[in-house]
Design a protein around this motif. Structure first.
Motif, mmCIF file in Angstrom:
data_model
loop_
_atom_site.group_PDB
_atom_site.id
_atom_site.type_symbol
_atom_site.label_atom_id
_atom_site.label_comp_id
_atom_site.label_asym_id
_atom_site.label_seq_id
_atom_site.Cartn_x
_atom_site.Cartn_y
_atom_site.Cartn_z
ATOM 1 N N PRO A 86 -36.999 2.738 -9.792
ATOM 2 C CA PRO A 86 -35.672 3.533 -10.033
ATOM 3 C C PRO A 86 -34.714 2.800 -10.389
ATOM 4 O O PRO A 86 -33.895 3.021 -11.476
ATOM 5 C CB PRO A 86 -35.288 3.907 -8.627
ATOM 6 N N LEU A 87 -34.292 1.460 -9.969
ATOM 7 C CA LEU A 87 -33.415 0.476 -10.616
ATOM 8 C C LEU A 87 -33.676 0.034 -12.032
ATOM 9 O O LEU A 87 -32.762 -0.149 -12.698
ATOM 10 C CB LEU A 87 -33.227 -0.938 -9.626
ATOM 11 N N GLY A 88 -34.946 -0.042 -12.508
ATOM 12 C CA GLY A 88 -35.284 -0.597 -13.696
ATOM 13 C C GLY A 88 -35.130 0.527 -14.621
ATOM 14 O O GLY A 88 -34.356 0.448 -15.755
ATOM 15 N N LEU A 89 -35.212 2.114 -14.256
ATOM 16 C CA LEU A 89 -35.022 3.025 -15.110
ATOM 17 C C LEU A 89 -33.282 3.066 -15.239
ATOM 18 O O LEU A 89 -32.889 3.475 -16.371
ATOM 19 C CB LEU A 89 -35.584 4.282 -14.559
ATOM 20 N N ALA A 90 -32.490 3.056 -13.947
ATOM 21 C CA ALA A 90 -31.281 3.124 -14.053
ATOM 22 C C ALA A 90 -30.517 2.083 -15.129
ATOM 23 O O ALA A 90 -29.545 2.285 -15.721
ATOM 24 C CB ALA A 90 -30.627 2.741 -12.726
#
Length: 272
Positions: free
Chosen positions: A60-64
């Motif tokens: 999720p943080l990489g996508l964000a």
């Protein structure tokens, strides 16, 4: 051997302390593969992503980081205990965390440019319905990226079975697969993904596979996994406590070449 057929649910419980160790090891092993595909698929600023079965915070943080403040990431799981740290670490408010069962609940509202699930569907009993809902959630032109294990393609923990330590490791891995299958896991699911994405109506379907044969993260992952399932291995008659202790001691030396099952990544695009 105890009949495990009625024992349903996810074998590797997120509530156990080892879950965080497993998520960190899986991120180290597979995040570079996942984001190589994400970047190649053109996921960029302003887009909307749905991360299914998020587990830990890394995806999720990489996508964000890729979609930025103008985009959004919906991270879902049946147990969000470890996913919530992604929302806490997201200074821009891009990540939304929801408790959600992909095979039973309607998709989050609004269409998505990317729907992604990693090492999820192999554990879901109603995989066909889950995949249908994932495709339904795509915007026209949106991409579905599904990455799942295929233990049947490479079933050994130690492909180089050179001694008693390796043979014990492979026997315990066989026990793990038996426990998974008893819970409805499809151990040959990964190889079917390209066909299933085409049958779902997606265009330009492609796939590849990756598995490490030896890595410190593989060692960490194996130790945490065995500790999570040791009680079930013993109660099912698949191993003794003494065998598990011996295996964990062998793993702790760092001298075993421990592999993972192949992770097959398949992707396709919803027609515009």
């Amino acid at each position: 051997m105890t009949d495990q057929g009625a024992d349903k649910g996810y074998l590797l419980d997120n509530q156990q302390s080892e879950a965080g160790i497993r998520f960190a090891a899986l991120a180290e092993l597979f995040d570079p593969v996942t984001f190589r595909h994400v970047d190649r698929l053109g996921i960029t600023a302003g887009m909307r992503c749905w991360e299914i079965g998020a587990g830990g915070a890394s995806v999720p943080l990489g996508l964000a980081a890729r979609v930025g403040p103008g985009g959004s990431v919906v991270a879902t799981d049946i147990d969000t205990s470890w996913t919530e740290s992604a929302r806490d670490a997201d200074a821009d408010g891009v990540v939304e965390v929801l408790r959600h069962d992909v095979a039973a609940d309607p998709p989050p509202p609004g269409g998505f440019d990317l729907v992604h699930a990693r090492l999820v569907l192999v554990h879901v009993t109603d995989r066909a319905e889950a995949l249908r809902r994932m495709v339904q959630a795509l915007r026209p032109g949106g991409v579905l990226l599904v990455e799942d294990a295929d233990p049947g393609l490479q079933p050994l923990l130690c492909p180089d079975e050179s001694g008693p330590e390796q043979r014990l490791a492979n026997r315990l891995r066989t026990g793990f697969r038996e426990l998974m299958a008893a819970r409805g896991a499809d151990l040959a699911y990964g190889r079917t993904l390209p066909r299933r994405l085409r049958e779902a109506g997606l265009d330009d379907v492609r796939a590849d596979a990756y598995f490490p044969i030896t890595s410190p993260a593989c060692t960490t992952l194996e130790a945490a996994t065995v500790r999570q399932i040791r009680t079930r291995l013993v109660s099912a008659g698949l191993a003794t406590d003494q065998e598990i202790d011996r295996h964990l001691a062998n793993v702790s030396t760092g001298r075993l070449d421990l592999a993972t099952s192949p992770m097959i990544s398949a992707w396709g695009r919803r027609p515009r």
